[in-house]
Design a protein around this motif. Structure first.
Motif, PDB file in Angstrom:
ATOM      1  N   VAL A 462     -22.871  46.824  39.812  1.00 13.31           N
ATOM      2  CA  VAL A 462     -22.523  47.433  38.525  1.00 13.31           C
ATOM      3  C   VAL A 462     -21.408  46.643  37.850  1.00 13.31           C
ATOM      4  O   VAL A 462     -21.437  46.402  36.633  1.00 13.31           O
ATOM      5  CB  VAL A 462     -22.124  48.907  38.726  1.00 13.31           C
ATOM      6  CG1 VAL A 462     -21.490  49.472  37.453  1.00 13.31           C
ATOM      7  CG2 VAL A 462     -23.343  49.733  39.114  1.00 13.31           C
ATOM      8  N   ARG A 463     -20.431  46.212  38.629  1.00 12.67           N
ATOM      9  CA  ARG A 463     -19.356  45.380  38.051  1.00 12.67           C
ATOM     10  C   ARG A 463     -19.929  44.109  37.421  1.00 12.67           C
ATOM     11  O   ARG A 463     -19.550  43.709  36.314  1.00 12.67           O
ATOM     12  CB  ARG A 463     -18.343  45.001  39.135  1.00 12.67           C
ATOM     13  CG  ARG A 463     -17.424  46.126  39.562  1.00 12.67           C
ATOM     14  CD  ARG A 463     -16.306  45.567  40.448  1.00 12.67           C
ATOM     15  NE  ARG A 463     -15.516  46.628  41.030  1.00 12.67           N
ATOM     16  CZ  ARG A 463     -14.557  47.281  40.394  1.00 12.67           C
ATOM     17  NH1 ARG A 463     -14.286  46.952  39.131  1.00 12.67           N
ATOM     18  NH2 ARG A 463     -13.876  48.239  40.989  1.00 12.67           N
ATOM     19  N   GLN A 464     -20.841  43.471  38.145  1.00 12.82           N
ATOM     20  CA  GLN A 464     -21.440  42.233  37.633  1.00 12.82           C
ATOM     21  C   GLN A 464     -22.238  42.490  36.360  1.00 12.82           C
ATOM     22  O   GLN A 464     -22.183  41.702  35.409  1.00 12.82           O
ATOM     23  CB  GLN A 464     -22.329  41.607  38.702  1.00 12.82           C
ATOM     24  CG  GLN A 464     -21.557  41.073  39.907  1.00 12.82           C
ATOM     25  CD  GLN A 464     -22.470  40.692  41.061  1.00 12.82           C
ATOM     26  OE1 GLN A 464     -23.682  40.886  40.998  1.00 12.82           O
ATOM     27  NE2 GLN A 464     -21.890  40.153  42.137  1.00 12.82           N
ATOM     28  N   LEU A 465     -22.983  43.608  36.344  1.00 10.14           N
ATOM     29  CA  LEU A 465     -23.779  43.933  35.159  1.00 10.14           C
ATOM     30  C   LEU A 465     -22.897  44.161  33.941  1.00 10.14           C
ATOM     31  O   LEU A 465     -23.171  43.648  32.844  1.00 10.14           O
ATOM     32  CB  LEU A 465     -24.625  45.191  35.429  1.00 10.14           C
ATOM     33  CG  LEU A 465     -25.767  45.045  36.443  1.00 10.14           C
ATOM     34  CD1 LEU A 465     -26.337  46.420  36.786  1.00 10.14           C
ATOM     35  CD2 LEU A 465     -26.869  44.146  35.879  1.00 10.14           C
ATOM     36  N   LEU A 466     -21.823  44.928  34.136  1.00  8.90           N
ATOM     37  CA  LEU A 466     -20.962  45.241  33.002  1.00  8.90           C
ATOM     38  C   LEU A 466     -20.104  44.044  32.598  1.00  8.90           C
ATOM     39  O   LEU A 466     -19.713  43.930  31.425  1.00  8.90           O
ATOM     40  CB  LEU A 466     -20.078  46.448  33.342  1.00  8.90           C
ATOM     41  CG  LEU A 466     -20.839  47.756  33.604  1.00  8.90           C
ATOM     42  CD1 LEU A 466     -19.876  48.903  33.881  1.00  8.90           C
ATOM     43  CD2 LEU A 466     -21.741  48.112  32.430  1.00  8.90           C
ATOM     44  N   ALA A 467     -19.834  43.151  33.549  1.00 11.94           N
ATOM     45  CA  ALA A 467     -19.062  41.959  33.212  1.00 11.94           C
ATOM     46  C   ALA A 467     -19.826  41.059  32.239  1.00 11.94           C
ATOM     47  O   ALA A 467     -19.235  40.220  31.544  1.00 11.94           O
ATOM     48  CB  ALA A 467     -18.709  41.181  34.479  1.00 11.94           C
ATOM     49  N   GLY A 468     -21.135  41.230  32.195  1.00 12.38           N
ATOM     50  CA  GLY A 468     -21.952  40.431  31.272  1.00 12.38           C
ATOM     51  C   GLY A 468     -21.915  40.920  29.840  1.00 12.38           C
ATOM     52  O   GLY A 468     -22.526  40.305  28.953  1.00 12.38           O
TER      53      GLY A 468
END
Length: 509
Positions: A462-468
């Motif tokens: 989720v962190r990676q997804l939102l970091a995008g």
């Protein structure tokens, strides 16, 4: 030996016998009486032809329910009594019903066409028990045996394969070796049976008190109707937290949950996605990252074939998808999860988690933690907590009066609910107005409750997804509650929802 029969059944037998037609109670009612159980229904079998039965009961209401197969229904004292003529049967070209029947005068020839010896007994108040195939002895031995040649019986109606397993699961009977071999040998014939009939037997089988032994011994037959489970059988999990193979773990989970069709089917299928998601780390430890989502995909394939009721299908898929999602370790987390799932689903997930823990066979402390979660649930429910936007001390009209417009009304209500879930004392008009003013002044972050995160790997994803998403500058995530706080300017709420949904998560609040 004397049977305790309802007055309407005895009346039917007495009238038939008085007219010179030998008549019996047959099948399940005889089996249950001999086993000391109260029968649920009674079937009467007689030497009288259907037209003779109609004439004999002309003073009663007669319904021609199955004349072609020799059955007439008579209403006696308001109770429907099915009266069927002794018969033999022709070939079963459709694998379900006989192409033709022939009426006979001999009860033993009628009993010879039945499925299992325990169901091939008849009793008459005049002649007593008729048991030409040893059904009473098999009943005493708790043994399931086909009448005559088992291959012939199963070719006539392949559903008898599942009926045998259902009897074994419900009553703890053993399928005798010759019949058991025929069940395995003829399992592919189940493809001829309608989904509705298979589902009815399967759900009863799963709710049996002795289901575990049946699922383990006849896993190939279950895999015949649910082929997606085949990879689970014998699949070593290579993980210290799991003592059993994926299949045996799932079977033990089924045994560990109350006999409700939805819960037992969910327990059976909750880990069906594990073989497809298996990986081993550098130490050789097995992991199943993403298996809840894969399990749901496979479960959806199965339930579409089973043709479950729509509501049951939705509930099943939800339980499978979220069986591994934490339910909370304190009242704040439990309130959030209760708001997401609702009480009924929360309790169902809790039951599946308990059964899942029992099925692991290695971590009894997990059950202690779940019992604490259950205690917290009862506490939250006793407090009559605010769990939905409808429970807030303000509504959309209040926010409009305060100056909110359009889609922002829903955003502010959700933000307020998130605040109240963490601190119930905020649920007053005055406190919520202050929350609203603070949100209007800052609007540099948005608080969400996300469903579907089941492990730390989910948090990382989720962190990676939102970091995008460029407008997001920072993200705080709490796994146990699913709470996410996203910081940044002009936060794109719909884009956040879409990105998470595409990865299998859902923004619940």
């Amino acid at each position: 030996m004397e049977f305790d029969l309802p007055a309407s059944i005895r009346m039917a037998l007495d009238r038939l016998e008085a007219a010179g037609y030998p008549s019996y109670v047959v099948g399940g009612a005889v089996r249950d009486q001999l086993a000391g159980k109260q029968p649920h229904d009674y079937d009467v079998c007689t030497a009288a032809r259907p037209e003779q039965v109609e004439q004999l009961f002309a003073d009663q209401t007669v319904i021609e329910t199955g004349l072609k197969h020799g059955t007439v229904t008579v209403l006696l004292d308001g109770m429907p009594v099915e009266i069927t003529t002794f018969r033999t049967e022709g070939a079963y070209s459709d694998g379900r019903r006989p192409d033709s029947v022939s009426f006979v005068d001999d009860i033993e020839r009628d009993l010879a066409r039945r499925d299992f010896t325990i169901n091939a007994m008849a009793w008459s108040p005049v002649r007593g028990l008729c048991d030409p195939f040893g059904g009473q002895a098999d009943l005493q031995r708790r043994c399931i045996r086909c009448v005559g040649d088992p291959d012939t019986r199963l070719k006539e109606d392949a559903l008898r394969i599942l009926r045998a397993l259902r009897f074994a699961a419900q009553r703890g009977f053993v399928v005798e070796p010759v019949t058991a071999a025929a069940l395995h040998r003829n399992r592919e014939r189940l493809a001829q049976v309608s989904a509705e009939r298979i589902t009815a037997e399967l759900l009863q089988l799963l709710c049996g008190a002795h289901v575990g032994a049946v699922l383990m011994e006849f896993s190939d037959i279950i895999a015949q109707i649910l082929p997606e489970i085949q990879p689970m059988i014998g699949f070593d999990q290579h993980n210290a937290y799991h003592k059993y193979t994926v299949w045996e773990h799932s079977v033990r989970a089924v045994e560990g949950i109350r006999p409700d069709p939805l819960l037992r089917l969910a327990a059976l299928l909750h880990d069906v996605g594990k073989p497809d998601t298996f990986s081993r780390d550098e130490r050789g430890v097995g992991h199943f990252y993403g298996h809840p989502a894969r399990s749901r995909e496979l479960a959806e394939q199965m339930v579409q074939r089973l043709r479950l009721p729509v509501q049951m299908e939705r509930q099943l898929l939800y339980l499978v998808r979220h069986h591994d999602t934490p339910l909370g370790s304190n009242t704040r987390h439990v309130r959030r999860k209760l708001a997401v799932h609702g009480e009924e689903t929360f309790r169902a997930l809790l039951a599946i988690k308990k059964a899942d823990g029992i099925g692991q066979g290695t971590t009894p402390q997990n059950l202690t933690e779940l019992l604490e979660t259950e205690r917290l649930l009862e506490q939250v429910l006793t407090e009559d907590s605010c769990l939905t936007r409808r429970d807030l001390a303000v509504n959309g009209n209040d926010l409009i009066a305060w100056g909110a417009r359009g889609a922002r009304v829903g955003y502010y209500l959700s933000a307020m609910l998130n605040r109240v879930l963490d601190d119930p004392s905020c649920n007053t008009r005055e406190r919520l107005h202050a929350v609203y003013d603070g949100l209007r002044a800052q609007e540099s972050y948005v608080e969400l409750t996300v469903n579907g995160m089941s492990a730390r790997c989910c948090v990382r994803q989720v962190r990676q997804l939102l970091a995008g998403i460029p407008d997001i500058t920072r993200t705080d995530i709490t796994l146990d509650s699913g709470r996410i706080v996203v910081y940044g300017r002009h936060l794109p709420l719909e884009q956040i929802r879409e990105v998470l949904a595409a990865a299998g998560y859902e923004v619940a609040i």
